[in-house]
Design an enzyme around this catalytic site. Structure first.
Site, PDB file in Angstrom:
ATOM      1  N   HIS A  53       0.823  -1.218   0.000  1.00 29.34           N
ATOM      2  CA  HIS A  53       0.000   0.000   0.000  1.00 29.34           C
ATOM      3  C   HIS A  53       0.851   1.260   0.000  1.00 29.34           C
ATOM      4  CE1 HIS A  53       0.293   0.787   4.461  1.00 29.34           C
ATOM      5  NE2 HIS A  53       0.408  -0.516   4.529  1.00 29.34           N
ATOM      6  N   ASP A  57      -0.641   4.243   0.712  1.00 31.59           N
ATOM      7  CA  ASP A  57      -1.229   5.223   1.647  1.00 31.59           C
ATOM      8  C   ASP A  57      -0.543   5.116   2.999  1.00 31.59           C
ATOM      9  OD1 ASP A  57      -2.488   2.682   2.144  1.00 31.59           O
ATOM     10  OD2 ASP A  57      -4.060   3.694   3.267  1.00 31.59           O
ATOM     11  N   ASP A 100       6.050   1.576   6.813  1.00 28.22           N
ATOM     12  CA  ASP A 100       4.650   1.141   6.605  1.00 28.22           C
ATOM     13  C   ASP A 100       3.996   2.053   5.582  1.00 28.22           C
ATOM     14  OD1 ASP A 100       2.143   0.035   6.883  1.00 28.22           O
ATOM     15  OD2 ASP A 100       1.778   0.798   8.890  1.00 28.22           O
ATOM     16  N   GLU A 136      -5.304   0.936   2.467  1.00 32.84           N
ATOM     17  CA  GLU A 136      -5.037  -0.114   3.453  1.00 32.84           C
ATOM     18  C   GLU A 136      -5.223   0.405   4.867  1.00 32.84           C
ATOM     19  OE1 GLU A 136      -3.172  -2.905   6.154  1.00 32.84           O
ATOM     20  OE2 GLU A 136      -2.695  -0.794   5.943  1.00 32.84           O
ATOM     21  N   HIS A 146       2.804   4.086  12.584  1.00 33.13           N
ATOM     22  CA  HIS A 146       1.598   4.799  13.056  1.00 33.13           C
ATOM     23  C   HIS A 146       1.909   5.826  14.135  1.00 33.13           C
ATOM     24  CE1 HIS A 146      -1.452   1.477  11.628  1.00 33.13           C
ATOM     25  NE2 HIS A 146      -0.416   1.609  10.812  1.00 33.13           N
TER      26      HIS A 146
HETATM   27  N1  BES Z   1       1.412  -2.932   8.083  1.00 30.06           N
HETATM   28  C1  BES Z   1       0.286  -2.932   8.942  1.00 30.06           C
HETATM   29  C2  BES Z   1      -0.100  -4.315   9.404  1.00 30.06           C
HETATM   30  C3  BES Z   1       0.831  -4.940  10.379  1.00 30.06           C
HETATM   31  C4  BES Z   1       1.193  -4.268  11.523  1.00 30.06           C
HETATM   32  C5  BES Z   1       1.308  -6.189  10.140  1.00 30.06           C
HETATM   33  C6  BES Z   1       2.055  -4.850  12.415  1.00 30.06           C
HETATM   34  C7  BES Z   1       2.154  -6.783  11.014  1.00 30.06           C
HETATM   35  C8  BES Z   1       2.547  -6.100  12.158  1.00 30.06           C
HETATM   36  C9  BES Z   1      -0.899  -2.292   8.231  1.00 30.06           C
HETATM   37  O1  BES Z   1      -0.547  -1.163   7.492  1.00 30.06           O
HETATM   38  C10 BES Z   1      -1.887  -1.824   9.266  1.00 30.06           C
HETATM   39  O2  BES Z   1      -1.596  -0.905   9.980  1.00 30.06           O
HETATM   40  N2  BES Z   1      -3.043  -2.473   9.309  1.00 30.06           N
HETATM   41  C11 BES Z   1      -4.115  -2.058  10.114  1.00 30.06           C
HETATM   42  C12 BES Z   1      -5.328  -2.730   9.538  1.00 30.06           C
HETATM   43  C13 BES Z   1      -6.617  -2.027   9.710  1.00 30.06           C
HETATM   44  C14 BES Z   1      -6.650  -0.610   9.281  1.00 30.06           C
HETATM   45  C15 BES Z   1      -7.725  -2.830   9.054  1.00 30.06           C
HETATM   46  C16 BES Z   1      -3.903  -2.460  11.552  1.00 30.06           C
HETATM   47  O3  BES Z   1      -3.309  -3.514  11.828  1.00 30.06           O
HETATM   48  O4  BES Z   1      -4.320  -1.710  12.435  1.00 30.06           O
HETATM   49 MN    MN Z   2       1.063  -1.499   6.339  1.00 28.87          MN
HETATM   50 MN    MN Z   3      -0.298   0.523   8.909  1.00 29.19          MN
END
Ligand code: BES
Ligand code: MN
Ligand code: MN
Length: 480
Positions: free
Chosen positions: A86, A88, A119, A153, A427
């Site tokens: 992603h 974004d 990320d 995403e 984040h």
């Molecule tokens: N890259 C992350 C997912 C992730 C975080 C995988 C930590 C493994 C370890 C992804 O960008 C993300 O932040 N996903 C969100 C999903 C949600 C918005 C549906 C999350 O995990 O909060």
């Molecule tokens: Mn991600």
């Molecule tokens: Mn993320």
């Protein structure tokens, strides 16, 4: 391979300059004011794909943010990889906590600081640069590849599932490759085989029909902030377990084997607590930290608001109070069932003094991927070559909901090849990507594409062929 690796060495600086340019675009998907930037970021992504020699580059508009697609399909008989990522990013706030501005990438101490560095732009770029190395030096790839880089995403991939459903032929492949997670620790590469899912809720409470003078009315009316905190305080018991009836019914228990494998991983609660600045850890009794974050469901209050929060003091008994609450879920829980259990429970425990609305904002399903698929075997071999160390197997607590949907809609298993680090501040302010991992990632990606055909003889016909099985790291967690 020699030639490709030396091309990488010679072009490191340019790679970073280009990545910085991409990171400068504030593609914050949740922010309406940034919709133009998100679009510009999709265009940048598409242009860059063209520049490195990818074909059929296309921007697919959606009702939300665009999806960027491209491919290179000139390796007949070789496996086809669907690379998902992603472009974004999360909002950068609070800005004052960044050492340097979030959209002006800065390198300090071998780390590239910027929103999206880990990320996920930095991790997507790893593969773009690996593909570039092949296309510019060899003129071809050892595999066929399709790239699917989306812009929603971070807000739940609202329009991606529909796109995948409508474009099954376009996205036909042998496996999915995603680099959007972390290695176990610096210098310890890993293969991730499970992600948690998510059910994201909002509670809105209304008490009196207007804000009241807290002196004239306090004592006669239930303050909605108090009522809300009373509700939230009931959602965990003294053992850190979630009190919603039926919440744990579908949780697949951890096998003895998996618990033992987790215990072998290098981990210190003390060090972890210290790094996070907490005096003591908290969590569900009877489970270790890794078990809690990887394989147990949890409930978090993400934000809570209501009443007066400005500077100084205002004596008010507010009319409203709200909270955003999310639950990370694990196999075999489903986001729809958990959202329903949550809603019913909140309505049941809410006092009669207030009216309560519960909203289901979005959800995603947990995933477990096979750890012995040909794709994973090729990734193990590639990580060993890219980082000089055998990877270990790990789960993750975060969510990538599309993983399950790729399996359901396209029948594809995913290889989760993460190059981030658990402390990279995803984040949060001062997000960074470790440059050793960036370049190690590119080396790994080069090896992955090179190795994959060896593990997938005639993959397009037979999906199970896996001739060689390399031995993985000793801390090997087997899938149940
Ligand atoms: N890259 C992350 C997912 C992730 C975080 C995988 C930590 C493994 C370890 C992804 O960008 C993300 O932040 N996903 C969100 C999903 C949600 C918005 C549906 C999350 O995990 O909060
Ligand atoms: Mn991600
Ligand atoms: Mn993320």
């Amino acid at each position: 391979m020699e030639k490709l690796l030396s091309y990488l060495e010679q072009n490191k600086d340019r790679y970073l300059t280009e990545l910085k340019e991409w990171l400068a675009i504030p593609s914050i998907s949740t922010s309406k004011e940034n919709a133009g930037d998100v679009k510009r970021c999709a265009e940048w992504t598409a242009n860059h794909m063209k520049k490195i020699g990818l074909q059929n580059v296309k921007i697919f508009p959606t009702a939300g943010h665009p999806i960027v697609y491209s491919d290179w399909l000139n390796a007949p008989g070789k496996p086809t990889v669907l690379l998902y990522g992603h472009y974004d990013v999360q909002p950068p706030e609070p800005l004052e906590l960044w050492t340097t501005p979030p959209f002006q990438a800065d390198i300090r101490d071998g780390k590239l600081y910027a929103r999206g560095s880990a990320d996920d732009k930095g991790q997507v770029f790893i593969h773009l640069k690996s593909l570039e190395a092949y296309l510019k030096n060899v003129g071809s790839l050892p595999v066929n590849i399709k790239l699917l880089i989306e812009g929603e995403e971070e807000i739940g991939s609202e329009h991606l599932a529909g796109f995948v459903k409508e474009n099954k032929q376009l996205l036909k492949a042998d496996l999915v490759l995603i680099s959007d997670s972390s290695m176990f620790a610096k210098g310890i590469p890993s293969i991730c085989y499970s992600l948690r899912g998510l059910a994201y809720m909002q509670i809105d409470l209304v008490g009196p029909n207007k804000d009241l003078h807290s002196g004239s009315f306090g004592g006669t009316v239930h303050n909605p902030i108090q009522a809300l905190t009373e509700i939230i305080a009931q959602l965990h018991d003294k053992n850190g377990r979630i009190t919603i009836p039926g919440f744990y019914d579908d949780v697949r228990p951890l096998s003895k084997k998996e618990r033992e494998a987790f215990k072998k991983l290098p981990w210190s609660d003390k060090k972890y607590a210290k790094e996070l600045g907490v005096k003591e850890l908290y969590g569900e009794k009877g489970y270790t930290s890794l078990e809690r974050v990887w394989a147990r469901p949890t409930l978090e209050c993400n934000g809570i608001w209501g009443g007066f929060t400005g500077e100084g003091a205002k004596t008010v008994l507010p009319s409203k109070a709200s909270a955003k609450i999310s639950m990370r879920i694990v196999p075999d829980q489903t986001s729809a069932k958990i959202a329903k259990l949550f809603t019913n429970h909140i309505k049941k425990i809410a006092p009669k003094t207030v009216s309560v609305t519960v909203r289901d904002l979005h959800g995603g399903e947990p995933a477990i991927t096979p750890i012995d698929s040909p794709g994973v075997m090729a990734a193990v071999a590639a990580l060993e070559k890219g980082f000089g160390k055998k990877p270990l197997y790990q789960r993750e607590g975060g969510s990538i909901p599309i993983v399950v949907q790729f399996k359901q809609m396209l029948g594809l298993d995913t290889v989760l090849l993460g190059f981030g680090l658990p402390d990279e501040n995803a984040h949060a302010p001062d997000e960074f990507l470790n440059l050793d991992n960036f370049f190690g990632g590119i080396r790994t990606s080069l090896h992955f594409f090179n190795e994959l055909p060896n593990y997938m003889n005639g993959a397009s016909k037979k999906k199970t062929a896996a001739p060689k099985k390399p031995k993985a790291g000793k801390a090997k967690a087997k899938k149940r």
